[in-house]
Design a protein around this motif. Structure first.
Motif, mmCIF file in Angstrom:
data_model
loop_
_atom_site.group_PDB
_atom_site.id
_atom_site.type_symbol
_atom_site.label_atom_id
_atom_site.label_comp_id
_atom_site.label_asym_id
_atom_site.label_seq_id
_atom_site.Cartn_x
_atom_site.Cartn_y
_atom_site.Cartn_z
ATOM 1 N N UNK A 2 -4.479 -53.001 -12.921
ATOM 2 C CA UNK A 2 -4.663 -53.000 -14.381
ATOM 3 C C UNK A 2 -5.138 -54.374 -14.845
ATOM 4 N N UNK A 3 -4.459 -55.412 -14.384
ATOM 5 C CA UNK A 3 -4.811 -56.766 -14.813
ATOM 6 C C UNK A 3 -6.192 -57.180 -14.316
ATOM 7 N N UNK A 4 -6.559 -56.683 -13.169
ATOM 8 C CA UNK A 4 -7.898 -56.946 -12.662
ATOM 9 C C UNK A 4 -8.948 -56.374 -13.611
ATOM 10 N N UNK A 5 -8.706 -55.140 -14.089
ATOM 11 C CA UNK A 5 -9.669 -54.516 -15.005
ATOM 12 C C UNK A 5 -9.609 -55.128 -16.404
ATOM 13 N N UNK A 6 -8.449 -55.670 -16.756
ATOM 14 C CA UNK A 6 -8.314 -56.302 -18.073
ATOM 15 C C UNK A 6 -8.956 -57.692 -18.117
ATOM 16 N N UNK A 7 -9.164 -58.273 -16.959
ATOM 17 C CA UNK A 7 -9.567 -59.684 -16.902
ATOM 18 C C UNK A 7 -10.797 -59.992 -17.741
ATOM 19 N N UNK A 8 -11.732 -59.067 -17.817
ATOM 20 C CA UNK A 8 -12.966 -59.312 -18.559
ATOM 21 C C UNK A 8 -12.844 -59.029 -20.044
ATOM 22 N N UNK A 9 -11.691 -58.466 -20.457
ATOM 23 C CA UNK A 9 -11.559 -58.090 -21.859
ATOM 24 C C UNK A 9 -10.550 -58.926 -22.614
ATOM 25 N N UNK A 10 -9.676 -59.614 -21.903
ATOM 26 C CA UNK A 10 -8.606 -60.359 -22.569
ATOM 27 C C UNK A 10 -9.092 -61.752 -22.975
#
Length: 198
Positions: free
Chosen positions: A190-198
């Motif tokens: 999840x955090x890997x996929x969030x990395x570009x949006x946070x």
């Protein structure tokens, strides 16, 4: 083409504190298919239509199951909930779970509401006609079939595959995590996929 990782148990065992770095490396060597699984869909919750498109900007955890499932579904949803509970409040704003019932004859939207509420508030239960559910399952490669239960009040069970699908904020299927993938691996994904949006 969507780029997809299917984590094997060998890979899961090798996960360590460097999980995010390993995901980044694996992302560079993802396999491609002539017809990539995934895609948009419209099903129904107690609040009305639910489409994958409405979650653009969020990481989506997608799971196919049914409410009378005796063990596999509760186990998987509990693990998903564990991962969600480790996210910060800010991260949770960008993550949502969707539970698709493969038993639309018994799982109406009220039943689904009550069921997913036991696991996490960021989960929504959805269903549709048998044909609609079959089509969404086909797109994602999810398998299921009814099996008669002699002498049971339930009448039948539904044998089904158990995969947690992680979908990017852009709506692309990226990770397919097998049954009993540890919560910490789901959290890192999840955090890997969030990395570009946070």
């Amino acid at each position: 083409m969507f780029r997809i990782i299917f984590f094997s148990f060998t890979l899961l065992i090798l996960f360590s504190s460097a999980a995010s770095d390993e995901m980044a490396q694996k992302d560079e060597i993802l396999s491609s298919r002539s017809e990539s699984p995934g895609g948009d869909f419209v099903l129904y919750s107690s609040q009305g239509k639910v489409s994958l498109k409405q979650f653009r900007g969020k990481v989506v955890l997608l799971y196919f199951g049914y409410t009378k499932c005796p063990d596999v579904c509760p186990t998987s949803l509990s693990i998903i909930a564990q991962a969600l509970n480790e996210l910060s409040e800010e991260e949770l704003k960008s993550v949502h779970g969707v539970f698709i019932s493969v038993d639309p004859k018994r799982d109406d939207v009220q039943v689904l509401d009550e069921y997913v509420r036991h696991f996490h508030p960021n989960l929504v239960g959805v269903t549709g006609s048998e044909g609609e559910v079959t089509e969404v399952a086909r797109r994602y490669g999810a398998q299921y079939e009814e099996v008669a239960l002699e002498g049971s009040d339930f009448g039948y069970a539904v044998n089904h595959s158990s995969v947690t699908y992680l979908i990017t904020p852009e709506g692309d299927l990226r990770f397919m995590l097998p049954h009993q993938t540890p919560a910490f691996v789901i959290l890192e994904a999840i955090r890997y996929l969030l990395a570009d949006t946070m």
